[in-house]
Motif scaffolding. Structure first.
Motif, PDB file in Angstrom:
ATOM      1  N   THR A  56       0.907  -1.045   0.229  1.00 31.65           N
ATOM      2  CA  THR A  56       0.104  -0.069  -0.091  1.00 31.65           C
ATOM      3  C   THR A  56       0.718   1.213   0.008  1.00 31.65           C
ATOM      4  O   THR A  56       0.314   2.379   0.338  1.00 31.65           O
ATOM      5  N   GLU A  83      -2.984   3.687  -3.149  1.00 35.45           N
ATOM      6  CA  GLU A  83      -3.794   2.506  -3.507  1.00 35.45           C
ATOM      7  C   GLU A  83      -3.200   1.287  -3.552  1.00 35.45           C
ATOM      8  O   GLU A  83      -1.965   1.113  -3.690  1.00 35.45           O
ATOM      9  N   SER A  88       6.522   2.325  14.812  1.00 40.09           N
ATOM     10  CA  SER A  88       5.125   1.919  13.942  1.00 40.09           C
ATOM     11  C   SER A  88       4.360   3.326  14.109  1.00 40.09           C
ATOM     12  O   SER A  88       4.459   4.486  14.740  1.00 40.09           O
ATOM     13  N   GLY A  89       3.789   3.414  12.832  1.00 40.15           N
ATOM     14  CA  GLY A  89       3.073   4.728  12.566  1.00 40.15           C
ATOM     15  C   GLY A  89       3.954   5.802  11.873  1.00 40.15           C
ATOM     16  O   GLY A  89       3.556   6.878  11.425  1.00 40.15           O
ATOM     17  N   VAL A 129      -6.698   1.490   2.458  1.00 46.35           N
ATOM     18  CA  VAL A 129      -5.419   1.479   3.105  1.00 46.35           C
ATOM     19  C   VAL A 129      -5.487   1.385   4.613  1.00 46.35           C
ATOM     20  O   VAL A 129      -5.699   2.484   4.858  1.00 46.35           O
ATOM     21  N   TYR A 180      -3.715  -0.224   8.050  1.00 41.06           N
ATOM     22  CA  TYR A 180      -2.197  -0.105   8.737  1.00 41.06           C
ATOM     23  C   TYR A 180      -1.042  -1.299   8.457  1.00 41.06           C
ATOM     24  O   TYR A 180      -0.073  -1.011   7.908  1.00 41.06           O
ATOM     25  N   GLY A 232      -1.835  -3.272   5.619  1.00 43.48           N
ATOM     26  CA  GLY A 232      -2.326  -3.474   4.222  1.00 43.48           C
ATOM     27  C   GLY A 232      -3.628  -3.163   3.827  1.00 43.48           C
ATOM     28  O   GLY A 232      -4.290  -2.370   4.593  1.00 43.48           O
ATOM     29  N   THR A 235      -2.914  -5.560  12.799  1.00 47.45           N
ATOM     30  CA  THR A 235      -2.250  -6.176  13.658  1.00 47.45           C
ATOM     31  C   THR A 235      -3.177  -6.950  14.519  1.00 47.45           C
ATOM     32  O   THR A 235      -4.166  -6.352  15.080  1.00 47.45           O
ATOM     33  N   LEU A 295      -4.879  -5.563  17.817  1.00 47.89           N
ATOM     34  CA  LEU A 295      -5.266  -4.147  17.867  1.00 47.89           C
ATOM     35  C   LEU A 295      -6.324  -4.011  16.593  1.00 47.89           C
ATOM     36  O   LEU A 295      -7.363  -4.030  16.628  1.00 47.89           O
ATOM     37  N   THR A 345      -9.795   0.840  20.087  1.00 48.52           N
ATOM     38  CA  THR A 345      -8.621   1.484  21.104  1.00 48.52           C
ATOM     39  C   THR A 345      -7.093   1.352  20.322  1.00 48.52           C
ATOM     40  O   THR A 345      -6.730   0.215  19.937  1.00 48.52           O
ATOM     41  N   ALA A 352      -8.057   7.251  -1.421  1.00 49.43           N
ATOM     42  CA  ALA A 352      -7.483   7.206   0.048  1.00 49.43           C
ATOM     43  C   ALA A 352      -6.724   8.457   0.542  1.00 49.43           C
ATOM     44  O   ALA A 352      -5.961   8.752  -0.285  1.00 49.43           O
ATOM     45  N   GLN A 400      -3.805   9.943   2.695  1.00 54.38           N
ATOM     46  CA  GLN A 400      -2.594   9.528   3.101  1.00 54.38           C
ATOM     47  C   GLN A 400      -1.717  10.526   3.951  1.00 54.38           C
ATOM     48  O   GLN A 400      -0.783  10.264   4.580  1.00 54.38           O
ATOM     49  N   ASN A 457      -1.200   9.987   8.961  1.00 55.37           N
ATOM     50  CA  ASN A 457      -1.011   8.653   9.481  1.00 55.37           C
ATOM     51  C   ASN A 457       0.100   8.735  10.534  1.00 55.37           C
ATOM     52  O   ASN A 457       0.807   7.809  10.890  1.00 55.37           O
ATOM     53  N   GLN A 458       0.087   9.824  11.336  1.00 55.28           N
ATOM     54  CA  GLN A 458       1.026  10.165  12.135  1.00 55.28           C
ATOM     55  C   GLN A 458       1.049   9.538  13.516  1.00 55.28           C
ATOM     56  O   GLN A 458       2.089   9.015  14.165  1.00 55.28           O
ATOM     57  N   ASP A 459      -0.122   9.233  14.093  1.00 61.72           N
ATOM     58  CA  ASP A 459      -0.388   8.722  15.216  1.00 61.72           C
ATOM     59  C   ASP A 459      -0.120   7.177  15.285  1.00 61.72           C
ATOM     60  O   ASP A 459       0.070   6.750  14.299  1.00 61.72           O
ATOM     61  N   ASN A 460      -0.042   6.453  16.442  1.00 62.24           N
ATOM     62  CA  ASN A 460      -0.053   5.072  16.375  1.00 62.24           C
ATOM     63  C   ASN A 460      -1.279   4.409  16.012  1.00 62.24           C
ATOM     64  O   ASN A 460      -2.082   5.050  15.316  1.00 62.24           O
TER      65      ASN A 460
END
Lengths: 199, 209, 196
Positions: free
Chosen positions: A128, A132, A196-197, B83, B85, B87, B112, B115, B151, B200, B202, B205-208
């Protein structure tokens, strides 16, 4: 930009050892000394990149046109085994010094699941990066394979450094050997979770 | 020596081809059953076979299934993905003829475990049951919407909402195409409709997860 | 050694996970829940028994030099057969375990048993050996999965017994290493006492 995303993701965020659990056998087996860890990482790096290139071409130019995708697992493992053998022979002839450094690790690499794992990943999973979901093309696959093996090397070398330190300390008897190594790996994996992230 | 290895390969391949031929049909049946189950889960009761079709929205093709009861259209089961986390997350979203989301189900995801993978559980997924996009906002509460995120899995929750949003855009495209044609043969042909804002996003996507 | 002993030695004395420390990749990767761990164990058991039998039957005819590639081909064939069967009859489990099903090919337990046992022993004995080691592996993976599921998710075999979340880290990568480390220590302690 996309290549940078692939590289950062493969090295740090989805580290093959510490978050995907592939190639754990050499990770635990030959990480006692820093020098062997470096040698193993070099050999793995070389084989993963080469194997991904060959299996990728084989998948799209042989298996798919012939409609025998179901032979994938068997074909890939044979290609990897043959490649490793070939690299060993070529290395022995061309660069004896490099052979001495990497040679003993080469036979172990055939059964390193990171090699087969990466080869299968690039032809079965959708990625990804950059929006896409899509299958990787050849250039992306090579970059992905190379970056993944760099991630393998990074984790391996960090881990070997830690284990050399641990060897100097007193460890509870029951934890000697593998258990304390696993605890160390756990803490290292926790550190990598911080990435992660990121991508 | 080489001959022997060759023989082993030959026998193994022959065995594989045989098993492949035998299991090919059950694999197809299993896949079909999975799709049918997903359709039955996300749309109200219907009769007859779901009619498969595709529609193109903003340059991307989306497969969907039209279902009807006693000749009247009930709704659509739309496959859409976004999209997440770990995939792509692919959903089957059922939307009834009054543009209300009947239910959603996850076709595939690689989030995950523990999660983001909780998006398949009813605690999260049931929020989309009987969801009226005219009444409520389809985004997580953090972004000012009406969806409670899982969460520590905001990205997954956002992706889920995004996929549902895409499905609504697909629904609009389908119904627009259907109103142009005769209602009876709405399920034939690929129609192109451009709808903004369904790619999507993009940027954050900065936080966990 | 009797057939029964051949099977039981894989459970404790030569347990592949806790004693021999083989096949660590699937052990760590697929044990996010007890069910997943058990499925992976049973998948490996299937390949192990069949490949052990096939290798023990063909070993006398395979020259020593091409032995390893031949074994790998045989193992890979059984793994692919397993893939077909799982795709057809248990597609959900197949999807959950994902890449780790084809990766059974490079699981050191399978090739290890072929080298250490199957190529020197009869077909029936090899099947028993595969069964024992496979069961040992399955049990180990189920226990590890169970521990991680209880701690990480507050459930066992999918049945939730506490509301809310568990200690999430146990379902994630670091928890896998940690839980396995403590289980190995515990296993050592328990078996050492028995030996005295």
């Amino acid at each position: 930009m996309e290549y940078i995303l692939i590289i950062i993701s493969a090295i740090f965020v989805n580290n093959i050892l510490l978050s995907q659990f592939m190639g754990i056998c050499p990770f635990l087996g030959v990480s006692n000394k820093l020098s062997t860890a470096v040698g193993m990482s070099g050999a793995v790096c070389f084989v993963i990149t080469l194997a991904t290139l060959v299996t990728y071409l084989f998948q799209y130019y042989v298996l798919v046109p012939l409609h025998i995708e179901f032979m994938q697992t068997i074909a890939f493992i044979l290609i990897i085994a043959a490649l490793v053998q070939m690299v060993e022979i070529v290395l022995k002839k061309v660069s004896p010094s490099l052979y001495q450094a990497l040679g003993i690790f080469l036979p172990l690499i055939t059964t390193n699941c990171a090699v087969l794992g990466v080869a299968l990943m690039v032809v079965t999973n959708e990625f990804t990066y950059g929006g896409e979901p899509h299958m990787l093309n050849l250039a992306e696959s090579i970059v992905f394979a190379f970056a993944t093996s760099l991630g393998f090397g990074l984790a391996m070398i960090l881990f070997a450094g830690l284990r050399e330190q641990i060897a100097l300390n007193k460890v509870p008897k029951a934890f000697k050997g593998i258990p304390i190594a696993l605890v160390t790996a756990s803490i290292l994996a926790m550190a990598f979770m911080g990435f992660s992230g990121l991508v | 020596m080489t001959l022997c290895l060759f023989a082993v390969c030959l026998v193994s391949s022959a065995l594989l081809a045989a098993v492949y031929a035998v299991t090919k049909e059950p694999i197809e049946i299993a896949e079909q059953a999975k799709t049918n189950n997903a359709i039955a889960q996300v749309v109200p009761e219907f009769d007859g076979e779901p009619v498969a079709d595709t529609v193109e929205v903003a340059g991307k093709k989306y497969p969907f299934y039209a279902v009807s009861k006693e000749g009247k259209p009930v709704g659509y089961a739309i496959t859409s993905s976004s999209v997440g986390y770990g995939g792509p997350i692919t959903l089957m979203v059922g939307i009834t003829s009054d543009r209300i989301i009947y239910n959603t189900t996850v076709l595939s995801q690689a989030e995950t475990p523990g999660l983001g993978a909780k998006c398949v559980e009813p605690e999260f997924a049931d929020q989309f049951k009987s969801f009226d996009p005219m009444q409520k906002k389809l985004s997580v509460k953090k972004d000012g919407g009406d969806i409670d995120a899982i969460t520590a899995s905001t990205i997954t929750s956002r992706a889920y909402a995004k996929a549902v949003e895409t499905a609504i855009a697909v629904y609009d495209a389908i119904s627009q195409a259907a109103s142009q044609e005769l209602p009876a043969d709405a399920s034939t042909g690929v129609t192109t409709v451009t709808v903004d804002d369904c790619g999507a996003d993009q940027s954050d996507n900065q936080d966990n997860e | 050694m009797g057939k029964f002993q051949l099977i039981t030695k894989g459970l404790v004395k030569e347990n592949p996970t806790f004693v021999l420390l083989l096949g660590m990749c699937p052990t760590l990767a697929t044990t996010t829940s007890a069910i997943n761990g058990m499925s992976m164990g049973l998948a490996t058991l299937f390949v192990l028994v069949l490949s052990n039998m096939a290798i023990s039957a063909t070993a006398p005819y395979i020259p020593d030099k091409v032995r390893i590639p031949a074994y790998i081909v045989i193992i890979a064939a059984f793994v692919t057969i397993l893939q077909f069967i799982m795709q057809a009859f248990t597609p959900d489990i197949y999807q959950t375990l994902g890449l780790f099903i084809p990766l059974i090919v490079v699981n050191c337990i399978v090739l290890g048993r072929a080298e250490a046992f199957a190529n020197k022993n009869g077909v029936i004995d090899s099947a028993c050996d595969g069964l024992g080691i496979g069961l040992g592996f399955t049990i180990a993976l189920t226990i590890l999965g169970l521990v991680r599921e209880i701690l990480g998710n507050g459930s066992a075999f999918g049945f939730k017994f506490i509301s809310g979340d568990g200690i999430l880290v146990f379902v994630l990568a670091p928890g896998a290493f940690m839980a396995l480390a403590y289980l190995i220590v515990l296993f050592k302690k328990v078996t050492a006492k028995k030996g005295e």
